[in-house]
Design a protein around this motif. Sequence first.
Motif, PDB file in Angstrom:
ATOM      1  N   ARG A  24       1.068  -1.208  -0.177  1.00 36.43           N
ATOM      2  CA  ARG A  24       0.110  -0.009  -0.067  1.00 36.43           C
ATOM      3  C   ARG A  24       0.804   1.246   0.175  1.00 36.43           C
ATOM      4  NH1 ARG A  24      -5.138  -0.254   3.647  1.00 36.43           N
ATOM      5  NH2 ARG A  24      -5.318  -1.997   2.272  1.00 36.43           N
ATOM      6  N   VAL A  25       0.362   2.275  -0.660  1.00 32.43           N
ATOM      7  CA  VAL A  25       1.035   3.456  -0.716  1.00 32.43           C
ATOM      8  C   VAL A  25       0.044   4.635  -0.813  1.00 32.43           C
ATOM      9  CG1 VAL A  25       1.061   3.557  -3.394  1.00 32.43           C
ATOM     10  CG2 VAL A  25       2.827   5.064  -1.861  1.00 32.43           C
ATOM     11  N   GLY A  26       0.088   5.555  -0.302  1.00 28.23           N
ATOM     12  CA  GLY A  26      -0.932   6.638  -0.108  1.00 28.23           C
ATOM     13  C   GLY A  26      -0.362   7.899   0.255  1.00 28.23           C
ATOM     14  N   VAL A  27      -1.024   9.186   0.139  1.00 29.23           N
ATOM     15  CA  VAL A  27      -0.488  10.590   0.385  1.00 29.23           C
ATOM     16  C   VAL A  27      -1.638  11.156   1.071  1.00 29.23           C
ATOM     17  CG1 VAL A  27      -1.333  11.396  -2.161  1.00 29.23           C
ATOM     18  CG2 VAL A  27       0.016  12.715  -0.831  1.00 29.23           C
ATOM     19  N   SER A  28      -1.553  12.115   1.976  1.00 31.70           N
ATOM     20  CA  SER A  28      -2.488  12.939   2.682  1.00 31.70           C
ATOM     21  C   SER A  28      -2.285  14.232   2.972  1.00 31.70           C
ATOM     22  CB  SER A  28      -2.932  11.937   3.913  1.00 31.70           C
ATOM     23  OG  SER A  28      -1.905  12.253   4.862  1.00 31.70           O
ATOM     24  N   THR A  29      -2.968  14.931   3.056  1.00 29.65           N
ATOM     25  CA  THR A  29      -2.846  16.531   3.624  1.00 29.65           C
ATOM     26  C   THR A  29      -3.755  16.935   4.463  1.00 29.65           C
ATOM     27  OG1 THR A  29      -2.599  18.786   2.591  1.00 29.65           O
ATOM     28  CG2 THR A  29      -4.409  17.357   1.807  1.00 29.65           C
ATOM     29  N   SER A  30      -3.011  17.497   5.576  1.00 26.94           N
ATOM     30  CA  SER A  30      -3.925  18.109   6.664  1.00 26.94           C
ATOM     31  C   SER A  30      -3.654  19.376   6.843  1.00 26.94           C
ATOM     32  CB  SER A  30      -3.140  17.316   8.129  1.00 26.94           C
ATOM     33  OG  SER A  30      -3.173  16.159   7.909  1.00 26.94           O
ATOM     34  N   LEU A  31      -4.690  20.244   6.827  1.00 28.12           N
ATOM     35  CA  LEU A  31      -5.028  21.560   6.923  1.00 28.12           C
ATOM     36  C   LEU A  31      -5.744  21.904   8.393  1.00 28.12           C
ATOM     37  CD1 LEU A  31      -5.867  22.957   3.390  1.00 28.12           C
ATOM     38  CD2 LEU A  31      -3.549  22.712   4.387  1.00 28.12           C
ATOM     39  N   SER A  32      -5.955  23.221   8.702  1.00 21.06           N
ATOM     40  CA  SER A  32      -6.776  23.512   9.947  1.00 21.06           C
ATOM     41  C   SER A  32      -7.920  22.882   9.973  1.00 21.06           C
ATOM     42  CB  SER A  32      -6.599  25.036  10.062  1.00 21.06           C
ATOM     43  OG  SER A  32      -7.522  25.495   9.049  1.00 21.06           O
ATOM     44  N   ASN A  33      -8.726  22.807   9.047  1.00 25.20           N
ATOM     45  CA  ASN A  33     -10.231  22.395   8.833  1.00 25.20           C
ATOM     46  C   ASN A  33     -10.687  21.335   7.902  1.00 25.20           C
ATOM     47  OD1 ASN A  33     -10.590  25.552   9.508  1.00 25.20           O
ATOM     48  ND2 ASN A  33     -11.694  24.120  10.937  1.00 25.20           N
ATOM     49  N   LEU A  34      -9.465  20.586   7.388  1.00 22.84           N
ATOM     50  CA  LEU A  34      -9.666  19.835   6.161  1.00 22.84           C
ATOM     51  C   LEU A  34      -8.681  18.927   6.097  1.00 22.84           C
ATOM     52  CD1 LEU A  34     -10.860  19.087   3.536  1.00 22.84           C
ATOM     53  CD2 LEU A  34      -9.444  20.602   2.383  1.00 22.84           C
ATOM     54  N   GLU A  35      -8.940  17.590   5.841  1.00 25.84           N
ATOM     55  CA  GLU A  35      -7.911  16.508   5.880  1.00 25.84           C
ATOM     56  C   GLU A  35      -8.496  15.797   4.446  1.00 25.84           C
ATOM     57  OE1 GLU A  35      -7.618  17.396   9.806  1.00 25.84           O
ATOM     58  OE2 GLU A  35      -8.952  15.961   9.245  1.00 25.84           O
ATOM     59  N   ALA A  36      -7.432  15.258   3.604  1.00 29.37           N
ATOM     60  CA  ALA A  36      -7.988  14.681   2.571  1.00 29.37           C
ATOM     61  C   ALA A  36      -6.721  13.519   2.350  1.00 29.37           C
ATOM     62  CB  ALA A  36      -7.690  15.483   1.211  1.00 29.37           C
ATOM     63  N   GLU A  37      -7.115  12.260   1.854  1.00 27.75           N
ATOM     64  CA  GLU A  37      -6.143  10.956   1.503  1.00 27.75           C
ATOM     65  C   GLU A  37      -6.570  10.306   0.463  1.00 27.75           C
ATOM     66  OE1 GLU A  37      -4.885   8.843   5.090  1.00 27.75           O
ATOM     67  OE2 GLU A  37      -5.723   7.073   4.213  1.00 27.75           O
ATOM     68  N   VAL A  38      -5.638   9.891  -0.144  1.00 29.12           N
ATOM     69  CA  VAL A  38      -5.808   8.925  -1.558  1.00 29.12           C
ATOM     70  C   VAL A  38      -4.953   7.648  -1.143  1.00 29.12           C
ATOM     71  CG1 VAL A  38      -5.714   8.433  -3.689  1.00 29.12           C
ATOM     72  CG2 VAL A  38      -6.468  10.604  -2.981  1.00 29.12           C
ATOM     73  N   THR A  39      -5.347   6.589  -1.028  1.00 27.60           N
ATOM     74  CA  THR A  39      -4.597   5.124  -0.849  1.00 27.60           C
ATOM     75  C   THR A  39      -4.709   4.209  -1.643  1.00 27.60           C
ATOM     76  OG1 THR A  39      -4.718   5.786   1.521  1.00 27.60           O
ATOM     77  CG2 THR A  39      -3.793   3.565   0.960  1.00 27.60           C
ATOM     78  N   ALA A  40      -3.628   3.490  -2.366  1.00 29.39           N
ATOM     79  CA  ALA A  40      -3.869   2.594  -3.301  1.00 29.39           C
ATOM     80  C   ALA A  40      -3.161   1.321  -2.708  1.00 29.39           C
ATOM     81  CB  ALA A  40      -3.098   2.996  -4.739  1.00 29.39           C
ATOM     82  N   ASP A  41      -3.669   0.088  -2.966  1.00 31.61           N
ATOM     83  CA  ASP A  41      -2.918  -1.090  -2.872  1.00 31.61           C
ATOM     84  C   ASP A  41      -2.496  -1.697  -4.109  1.00 31.61           C
ATOM     85  OD1 ASP A  41      -2.139  -3.679  -1.778  1.00 31.61           O
ATOM     86  OD2 ASP A  41      -3.540  -3.402   0.085  1.00 31.61           O
ATOM     87  N   LEU A  42      -1.488  -1.935  -4.260  1.00 29.31           N
ATOM     88  CA  LEU A  42      -0.804  -2.416  -5.642  1.00 29.31           C
ATOM     89  C   LEU A  42      -0.930  -3.891  -5.585  1.00 29.31           C
ATOM     90  CD1 LEU A  42       2.246  -0.234  -6.167  1.00 29.31           C
ATOM     91  CD2 LEU A  42      -0.087   0.253  -6.794  1.00 29.31           C
TER      92      LEU A  42
END
Length: 439
Positions: free
Chosen positions: A178-196
Amino acid sequence: MGGWRLDERARRGLLAAVLLGMPALASAGATAPEEVASSTDAAEDTLSGGVVDGVEGTGGGEPAGAATEGPTGDDSGEVMEGALAEAVPAQGLPEEQVSPVGPVPGKSEPVSEKQGKKKKKAKPGEPQDESLGENPDAVDDTAAEDKEKLRVFGRVYARASADERQKYQRSLSIPSARVGVSTSLSNLEAEVTADLADKSILKDAFVRLADDSKRFRLYGGQFKSPFLQRSLESSWDLPLVSRGLVEDYLTEVHQLGGRRLGLMGEVRLKDAWGLKLSAGVFEGAKDEAGVRMKEDVAARLSLRPFKALTVGVSTYVAEALEVVRKYAVAADAELSLGALSLTGEAITGRLPLGPFTSQLLLAHYTLPVGGREWALQPVAGFEALQLRGDVEGKGHAMVGGLNVLLGDRFKAMFQAERALRPGDEAAALEYSLQLAARF
Protein backbone atom coordinates in the motif's frame (compact mmCIF):
# COMPACT_ATOMS: atom_id res chain seq x y z
CA MET A 1 51.95 59.00 15.18
CA GLY A 2 50.88 56.17 17.52
CA GLY A 3 47.50 57.84 17.99
CA TRP A 4 46.98 58.07 14.22
CA ARG A 5 47.91 54.41 13.85
CA LEU A 6 45.44 53.45 16.59
CA ASP A 7 42.66 55.40 14.92
CA GLU A 8 43.43 53.80 11.56
CA ARG A 9 43.29 50.32 13.02
CA ALA A 10 39.99 51.07 14.73
CA ARG A 11 38.48 52.37 11.49
CA ARG A 12 39.61 49.29 9.58
CA GLY A 13 38.21 46.99 12.26
CA LEU A 14 34.88 48.84 12.14
CA LEU A 15 34.79 48.64 8.34
CA ALA A 16 35.47 44.89 8.44
CA ALA A 17 32.71 44.35 11.00
CA VAL A 18 30.18 46.29 8.92
CA LEU A 19 31.13 44.47 5.68
CA LEU A 20 30.89 41.07 7.34
CA GLY A 21 27.51 41.96 8.76
CA MET A 22 25.91 43.11 5.49
CA PRO A 23 25.17 39.63 4.00
CA ALA A 24 23.51 38.47 7.20
CA LEU A 25 21.47 41.67 7.42
CA ALA A 26 20.38 41.37 3.80
CA SER A 27 19.32 37.74 4.10
CA ALA A 28 17.51 38.16 7.41
CA GLY A 29 15.57 41.20 6.24
CA ALA A 30 14.02 41.59 9.65
CA THR A 31 16.46 43.92 11.43
CA ALA A 32 15.24 47.49 11.54
CA PRO A 33 17.58 50.34 10.38
CA GLU A 34 17.71 51.81 13.88
CA GLU A 35 18.83 48.39 15.19
CA VAL A 36 21.70 48.37 12.68
CA ALA A 37 22.65 51.86 13.75
CA SER A 38 22.64 50.91 17.39
CA SER A 39 24.77 47.85 16.59
CA THR A 40 27.25 50.06 14.73
CA ASP A 41 27.37 52.52 17.61
CA ALA A 42 27.96 49.67 20.00
CA ALA A 43 30.80 48.45 17.80
CA GLU A 44 32.35 51.93 17.76
CA ASP A 45 32.08 52.13 21.54
CA THR A 46 33.75 48.77 21.86
CA LEU A 47 36.51 49.66 19.44
CA SER A 48 37.16 52.96 21.11
CA GLY A 49 38.06 51.16 24.32
CA GLY A 50 40.69 48.84 22.76
CA VAL A 51 42.90 48.12 19.77
CA VAL A 52 41.88 45.87 16.89
CA ASP A 53 44.67 44.60 14.73
CA GLY A 54 42.90 41.62 13.14
CA VAL A 55 42.57 43.33 9.70
CA GLU A 56 45.91 45.02 9.43
CA GLY A 57 47.02 45.70 5.84
CA THR A 58 50.47 45.03 4.47
CA GLY A 59 51.28 48.72 4.51
CA GLY A 60 51.37 48.70 8.34
CA GLY A 61 54.43 46.47 8.39
CA GLU A 62 52.56 43.46 9.91
CA PRO A 63 51.08 40.39 8.20
CA ALA A 64 47.38 40.46 7.42
CA GLY A 65 45.31 38.78 10.11
CA ALA A 66 48.09 39.01 12.75
CA ALA A 67 46.96 40.12 16.20
CA THR A 68 49.13 42.51 18.22
CA GLU A 69 48.68 44.20 21.55
CA GLY A 70 48.00 47.94 21.52
CA PRO A 71 49.37 50.55 23.93
CA THR A 72 46.52 49.85 26.38
CA GLY A 73 47.47 46.17 26.73
CA ASP A 74 44.03 44.78 25.72
CA ASP A 75 43.72 41.58 23.68
CA SER A 76 42.74 42.66 20.16
CA GLY A 77 41.28 39.20 19.27
CA GLU A 78 38.68 39.42 22.04
CA VAL A 79 37.78 42.96 21.02
CA MET A 80 37.34 41.87 17.41
CA GLU A 81 35.00 39.05 18.46
CA GLY A 82 32.99 41.47 20.55
CA ALA A 83 32.69 43.88 17.65
CA LEU A 84 31.60 41.20 15.24
CA ALA A 85 29.10 39.84 17.76
CA GLU A 86 27.51 43.29 18.08
CA ALA A 87 27.62 44.15 14.39
CA VAL A 88 26.55 40.80 12.84
CA PRO A 89 23.23 39.50 14.20
CA ALA A 90 22.52 35.83 13.40
CA GLN A 91 19.45 34.87 11.43
CA GLY A 92 16.36 33.63 13.20
CA LEU A 93 14.35 34.73 16.19
CA PRO A 94 15.92 37.21 18.65
CA GLU A 95 16.28 34.56 21.34
CA GLU A 96 18.06 32.26 18.86
CA GLN A 97 20.74 34.78 17.79
CA VAL A 98 24.28 33.77 18.61
CA SER A 99 27.69 35.07 17.64
CA PRO A 100 28.89 33.72 14.25
CA VAL A 101 32.43 33.36 15.61
CA GLY A 102 31.52 31.56 18.84
CA PRO A 103 30.19 32.59 22.24
CA VAL A 104 31.07 36.01 23.54
CA PRO A 105 33.22 35.85 26.69
CA GLY A 106 31.15 36.32 29.82
CA LYS A 107 27.85 35.55 28.04
CA SER A 108 26.02 32.22 27.99
CA GLU A 109 24.85 30.94 24.64
CA PRO A 110 21.02 30.81 24.49
CA VAL A 111 19.39 27.54 23.54
CA SER A 112 16.47 27.80 21.14
CA GLU A 113 13.12 26.34 22.09
CA LYS A 114 13.13 24.04 19.09
CA GLN A 115 16.53 22.66 20.00
CA GLY A 116 15.34 21.96 23.54
CA LYS A 117 12.39 19.87 22.33
CA LYS A 118 13.08 16.41 21.09
CA LYS A 119 10.63 14.39 19.06
CA LYS A 120 8.98 11.77 21.18
CA LYS A 121 9.91 8.26 20.18
CA ALA A 122 7.11 5.83 19.66
CA LYS A 123 7.00 2.73 21.81
CA PRO A 124 7.08 -0.67 20.11
CA GLY A 125 3.76 -1.30 18.46
CA GLU A 126 2.53 2.25 19.04
CA PRO A 127 0.95 3.84 15.92
CA GLN A 128 2.75 6.88 14.63
CA ASP A 129 2.63 7.42 10.88
CA GLU A 130 -0.74 5.77 10.27
CA SER A 131 -3.10 6.70 7.47
CA LEU A 132 -6.42 8.35 8.26
CA GLY A 133 -8.26 5.54 6.51
CA GLU A 134 -6.77 3.00 8.93
CA ASN A 135 -6.74 5.25 12.00
CA PRO A 136 -9.13 8.25 11.80
CA ASP A 137 -7.66 9.72 15.00
CA ALA A 138 -4.04 9.67 13.74
CA VAL A 139 -3.87 13.43 13.14
CA ASP A 140 -5.67 14.28 16.39
CA ASP A 141 -3.13 12.29 18.43
CA THR A 142 -0.22 14.14 16.82
CA ALA A 143 1.19 17.29 18.41
CA ALA A 144 0.53 20.49 16.49
CA GLU A 145 4.23 21.10 15.79
CA ASP A 146 4.62 17.56 14.41
CA LYS A 147 1.76 17.78 11.91
CA GLU A 148 2.79 17.86 8.29
CA LYS A 149 0.98 19.60 5.50
CA LEU A 150 1.65 16.71 3.11
CA ARG A 151 2.50 13.11 4.05
CA VAL A 152 3.50 10.19 1.88
CA PHE A 153 3.26 6.79 3.53
CA GLY A 154 3.22 3.14 2.62
CA ARG A 155 3.59 -0.40 3.87
CA VAL A 156 4.47 -3.83 2.53
CA TYR A 157 3.43 -7.24 3.88
CA ALA A 158 5.22 -10.40 2.73
CA ARG A 159 3.68 -13.69 3.83
CA ALA A 160 4.61 -17.36 3.70
CA SER A 161 2.08 -19.99 4.78
CA ALA A 162 1.55 -23.72 4.88
CA ASP A 163 -2.04 -25.03 5.12
CA GLU A 164 -3.11 -28.52 6.05
CA ARG A 165 -6.01 -28.18 3.60
CA GLN A 166 -3.45 -28.10 0.77
CA LYS A 167 -1.28 -30.80 2.38
CA TYR A 168 1.02 -28.11 3.78
CA GLN A 169 1.98 -26.89 0.35
CA ARG A 170 3.98 -23.69 0.84
CA SER A 171 2.44 -20.47 -0.40
CA LEU A 172 4.24 -17.15 -0.85
CA SER A 173 2.28 -13.94 -1.33
CA ILE A 174 2.27 -10.16 -0.97
CA PRO A 175 -1.11 -9.58 0.71
CA SER A 176 -0.58 -5.82 0.90
CA ALA A 177 1.62 -3.27 -0.88
CA ARG A 178 0.00 0.00 0.00
CA VAL A 179 1.04 3.55 -0.76
CA GLY A 180 -0.84 6.76 -0.10
CA VAL A 181 -0.68 10.49 0.27
CA SER A 182 -2.59 12.73 2.66
CA THR A 183 -2.77 16.41 3.50
CA SER A 184 -3.81 18.07 6.73
CA LEU A 185 -4.99 21.66 7.05
CA SER A 186 -6.70 23.42 9.92
CA ASN A 187 -10.23 22.31 8.98
CA LEU A 188 -9.61 19.86 6.18
CA GLU A 189 -7.93 16.49 5.71
CA ALA A 190 -7.79 14.49 2.50
CA GLU A 191 -6.27 11.14 1.63
CA VAL A 192 -5.82 8.83 -1.33
CA THR A 193 -4.52 5.30 -0.77
CA ALA A 194 -3.88 2.50 -3.25
CA ASP A 195 -2.95 -1.14 -2.74
CA LEU A 196 -0.85 -2.45 -5.61
CA ALA A 197 -1.25 -6.05 -4.42
CA ASP A 198 -5.07 -6.02 -4.48
CA LYS A 199 -7.46 -6.43 -7.40
CA SER A 200 -9.31 -3.35 -6.17
CA ILE A 201 -6.37 -0.96 -6.28
CA LEU A 202 -8.14 2.08 -4.83
CA LYS A 203 -8.63 1.70 -1.07
CA ASP A 204 -9.29 5.12 0.46
CA ALA A 205 -10.14 8.33 -1.34
CA PHE A 206 -11.96 10.86 0.81
CA VAL A 207 -12.04 14.36 2.24
CA ARG A 208 -12.86 15.21 5.84
CA LEU A 209 -14.16 18.57 6.99
CA ALA A 210 -14.08 19.59 10.66
CA ASP A 211 -14.81 22.58 12.84
CA ASP A 212 -12.08 24.35 14.80
CA SER A 213 -12.61 22.24 17.92
CA LYS A 214 -12.61 18.95 15.92
CA ARG A 215 -15.89 17.96 17.53
CA PHE A 216 -17.90 17.66 14.33
CA ARG A 217 -16.69 16.07 11.14
CA LEU A 218 -18.09 15.27 7.74
CA TYR A 219 -16.61 12.52 5.55
CA GLY A 220 -17.16 12.17 1.83
CA GLY A 221 -15.69 9.60 -0.55
CA GLN A 222 -14.55 6.01 -0.07
CA PHE A 223 -13.55 4.90 3.42
CA LYS A 224 -14.35 2.31 6.10
CA SER A 225 -17.95 2.15 7.21
CA PRO A 226 -18.35 2.39 11.03
CA PHE A 227 -19.11 -1.26 11.73
CA LEU A 228 -17.22 -3.99 13.64
CA GLN A 229 -14.32 -3.07 15.91
CA ARG A 230 -12.19 -5.80 14.27
CA SER A 231 -12.74 -4.20 10.84
CA LEU A 232 -12.03 -0.68 12.07
CA GLU A 233 -8.78 -1.73 13.74
CA SER A 234 -5.71 -0.82 11.71
CA SER A 235 -4.12 -3.88 10.15
CA TRP A 236 -0.77 -2.62 11.46
CA ASP A 237 -2.02 -2.36 15.05
CA LEU A 238 -3.89 -5.66 14.84
CA PRO A 239 -1.51 -8.34 16.19
CA LEU A 240 -2.86 -10.96 13.78
CA VAL A 241 -1.81 -12.00 10.31
CA SER A 242 -5.44 -11.74 9.13
CA ARG A 243 -8.66 -10.31 10.56
CA GLY A 244 -10.14 -13.76 11.14
CA LEU A 245 -12.90 -15.96 9.76
CA VAL A 246 -15.82 -13.98 11.26
CA GLU A 247 -14.77 -10.68 9.69
CA ASP A 248 -14.02 -12.39 6.38
CA TYR A 249 -17.39 -14.16 6.36
CA LEU A 250 -19.45 -11.07 7.16
CA THR A 251 -17.50 -8.46 5.21
CA GLU A 252 -16.08 -10.32 2.22
CA VAL A 253 -18.76 -12.99 1.63
CA HIS A 254 -21.94 -11.19 2.70
CA GLN A 255 -20.73 -7.61 2.21
CA LEU A 256 -21.69 -6.23 5.61
CA GLY A 257 -19.40 -3.27 6.18
CA GLY A 258 -15.97 -2.73 4.74
CA ARG A 259 -14.83 0.14 2.57
CA ARG A 260 -17.65 1.86 0.71
CA LEU A 261 -18.47 5.06 -1.14
CA GLY A 262 -20.56 7.16 1.18
CA LEU A 263 -21.26 10.23 3.25
CA MET A 264 -20.77 10.13 7.02
CA GLY A 265 -21.07 12.53 9.94
CA GLU A 266 -19.15 12.22 13.17
CA VAL A 267 -19.36 13.75 16.65
CA ARG A 268 -16.45 13.55 19.11
CA LEU A 269 -16.82 14.78 22.70
CA LYS A 270 -13.65 14.09 24.67
CA ASP A 271 -15.06 15.62 27.84
CA ALA A 272 -18.07 13.27 27.83
CA TRP A 273 -16.22 9.97 28.43
CA GLY A 274 -14.57 10.31 25.05
CA LEU A 275 -17.89 9.87 23.26
CA LYS A 276 -17.64 9.24 19.54
CA LEU A 277 -20.70 8.80 17.33
CA SER A 278 -20.41 8.04 13.61
CA ALA A 279 -23.30 7.47 11.21
CA GLY A 280 -23.52 7.47 7.44
CA VAL A 281 -25.15 6.33 4.23
CA PHE A 282 -23.12 4.09 1.93
CA GLU A 283 -23.34 2.62 -1.54
CA GLY A 284 -25.11 -0.72 -1.62
CA ALA A 285 -23.48 -3.98 -2.62
CA LYS A 286 -24.02 -5.83 -5.89
CA ASP A 287 -26.29 -8.83 -6.14
CA GLU A 288 -25.46 -12.11 -7.86
CA ALA A 289 -26.37 -10.60 -11.24
CA GLY A 290 -24.01 -7.66 -10.71
CA VAL A 291 -26.78 -5.10 -10.19
CA ARG A 292 -26.15 -2.41 -7.60
CA MET A 293 -28.65 -2.54 -4.74
CA LYS A 294 -30.07 0.30 -2.66
CA GLU A 295 -28.05 2.25 -0.15
CA ASP A 296 -26.87 0.84 3.16
CA VAL A 297 -26.74 2.52 6.57
CA ALA A 298 -24.09 2.09 9.27
CA ALA A 299 -23.48 3.65 12.69
CA ARG A 300 -21.19 3.24 15.68
CA LEU A 301 -21.12 4.69 19.22
CA SER A 302 -18.11 4.34 21.50
CA LEU A 303 -17.36 5.54 25.04
CA ARG A 304 -14.27 5.55 27.23
CA PRO A 305 -15.53 5.63 30.84
CA PHE A 306 -12.04 4.83 32.13
CA LYS A 307 -8.63 5.42 30.66
CA ALA A 308 -8.08 1.67 30.34
CA LEU A 309 -11.55 0.74 29.04
CA THR A 310 -13.30 1.48 25.76
CA VAL A 311 -16.76 0.12 24.93
CA GLY A 312 -18.80 0.47 21.77
CA VAL A 313 -21.81 -0.67 19.77
CA SER A 314 -22.20 -0.67 16.00
CA THR A 315 -24.76 -1.70 13.41
CA TYR A 316 -24.98 -2.22 9.67
CA VAL A 317 -28.22 -2.44 7.68
CA ALA A 318 -28.14 -3.45 4.02
CA GLU A 319 -30.75 -1.88 1.71
CA ALA A 320 -32.06 0.23 4.56
CA LEU A 321 -34.61 1.98 2.32
CA GLU A 322 -36.05 -1.31 1.00
CA VAL A 323 -37.00 -4.64 2.55
CA VAL A 324 -34.22 -5.40 4.99
CA ARG A 325 -32.73 -8.84 4.33
CA LYS A 326 -29.32 -8.39 5.92
CA TYR A 327 -28.35 -6.58 9.09
CA ALA A 328 -26.03 -6.98 12.05
CA VAL A 329 -25.53 -5.44 15.50
CA ALA A 330 -22.26 -5.70 17.42
CA ALA A 331 -21.03 -4.81 20.91
CA ASP A 332 -17.33 -4.59 21.73
CA ALA A 333 -15.00 -3.78 24.61
CA GLU A 334 -11.25 -3.18 24.87
CA LEU A 335 -9.26 -3.24 28.11
CA SER A 336 -5.67 -1.98 28.21
CA LEU A 337 -3.68 -2.69 31.36
CA GLY A 338 -0.21 -1.41 30.60
CA ALA A 339 1.43 -3.85 28.22
CA LEU A 340 -1.58 -6.22 28.32
CA SER A 341 -4.50 -5.67 25.94
CA LEU A 342 -7.78 -7.61 25.91
CA THR A 343 -10.54 -7.17 23.32
CA GLY A 344 -13.88 -8.87 22.89
CA GLU A 345 -16.79 -8.51 20.48
CA ALA A 346 -20.20 -10.16 20.13
CA ILE A 347 -22.27 -9.93 16.93
CA THR A 348 -25.80 -10.96 16.05
CA GLY A 349 -27.98 -10.38 13.01
CA ARG A 350 -29.55 -11.89 9.96
CA LEU A 351 -28.13 -13.10 6.66
CA PRO A 352 -29.98 -14.45 3.60
CA LEU A 353 -29.30 -17.94 5.03
CA GLY A 354 -30.94 -17.04 8.34
CA PRO A 355 -30.01 -15.62 11.76
CA PHE A 356 -26.44 -15.81 13.01
CA THR A 357 -24.31 -15.05 16.08
CA SER A 358 -20.56 -14.78 16.53
CA GLN A 359 -17.99 -14.06 19.23
CA LEU A 360 -14.39 -12.81 19.08
CA LEU A 361 -11.73 -12.71 21.82
CA LEU A 362 -8.14 -11.51 21.53
CA ALA A 363 -5.29 -10.98 24.00
CA HIS A 364 -1.73 -9.80 23.50
CA TYR A 365 1.13 -8.62 25.69
CA THR A 366 3.96 -6.32 24.58
CA LEU A 367 7.26 -7.02 26.32
CA PRO A 368 10.18 -4.62 25.55
CA VAL A 369 13.49 -6.37 24.95
CA GLY A 370 16.88 -4.66 24.89
CA GLY A 371 15.59 -1.11 25.27
CA ARG A 372 12.73 0.78 23.65
CA GLU A 373 13.19 -0.36 20.06
CA TRP A 374 12.75 -4.13 20.23
CA ALA A 375 9.79 -5.95 21.75
CA LEU A 376 8.22 -9.39 21.86
CA GLN A 377 4.45 -9.72 21.58
CA PRO A 378 2.79 -13.05 22.35
CA VAL A 379 -0.79 -13.21 21.07
CA ALA A 380 -3.73 -15.59 21.50
CA GLY A 381 -7.25 -15.40 20.12
CA PHE A 382 -10.50 -17.29 19.68
CA GLU A 383 -13.56 -16.70 17.50
CA ALA A 384 -16.74 -18.60 16.76
CA LEU A 385 -19.61 -18.32 14.25
CA GLN A 386 -23.03 -19.95 14.47
CA LEU A 387 -25.60 -20.05 11.64
CA ARG A 388 -29.16 -20.78 12.73
CA GLY A 389 -32.49 -21.23 11.00
CA ASP A 390 -33.13 -23.31 7.89
CA VAL A 391 -29.40 -23.56 7.20
CA GLU A 392 -27.32 -24.46 10.23
CA GLY A 393 -23.59 -24.44 10.55
CA LYS A 394 -20.74 -23.66 12.87
CA GLY A 395 -17.26 -22.31 12.51
CA HIS A 396 -14.47 -21.57 14.95
CA ALA A 397 -10.81 -20.69 15.07
CA MET A 398 -8.04 -20.67 17.66
CA VAL A 399 -4.86 -18.73 16.95
CA GLY A 400 -1.61 -18.27 18.81
CA GLY A 401 1.74 -16.83 17.94
CA LEU A 402 4.65 -14.56 18.65
CA ASN A 403 5.39 -11.19 17.07
CA VAL A 404 8.76 -9.44 17.03
CA LEU A 405 8.53 -5.64 16.84
CA LEU A 406 11.20 -3.14 15.86
CA GLY A 407 9.91 0.28 16.86
CA ASP A 408 6.88 1.20 14.80
CA ARG A 409 8.47 0.44 11.41
CA PHE A 410 8.97 -3.33 11.21
CA LYS A 411 7.49 -6.49 12.66
CA ALA A 412 7.82 -10.22 12.09
CA MET A 413 4.76 -12.36 12.92
CA PHE A 414 4.74 -16.14 13.34
CA GLN A 415 1.31 -17.64 14.02
CA ALA A 416 -0.50 -20.95 13.99
CA GLU A 417 -4.26 -21.24 13.46
CA ARG A 418 -6.54 -24.22 13.84
CA ALA A 419 -9.87 -23.36 12.27
CA LEU A 420 -13.11 -24.84 11.04
CA ARG A 421 -14.22 -22.37 8.41
CA PRO A 422 -17.62 -22.30 6.68
CA GLY A 423 -17.53 -25.03 4.06
CA ASP A 424 -14.80 -27.12 5.74
CA GLU A 425 -15.50 -30.73 6.65
CA ALA A 426 -13.06 -30.72 9.56
CA ALA A 427 -10.80 -28.32 11.38
CA ALA A 428 -7.38 -27.80 9.82
CA LEU A 429 -4.07 -26.27 10.85
CA GLU A 430 -2.27 -23.42 9.11
CA TYR A 431 1.13 -21.88 9.83
CA SER A 432 1.94 -18.32 8.75
CA LEU A 433 5.03 -16.15 8.76
CA GLN A 434 4.61 -12.51 7.83
CA LEU A 435 7.18 -9.73 7.56
CA ALA A 436 5.78 -6.20 7.57
CA ALA A 437 7.43 -2.81 7.13
CA ARG A 438 6.07 0.69 6.69
CA PHE A 439 7.31 4.18 6.02
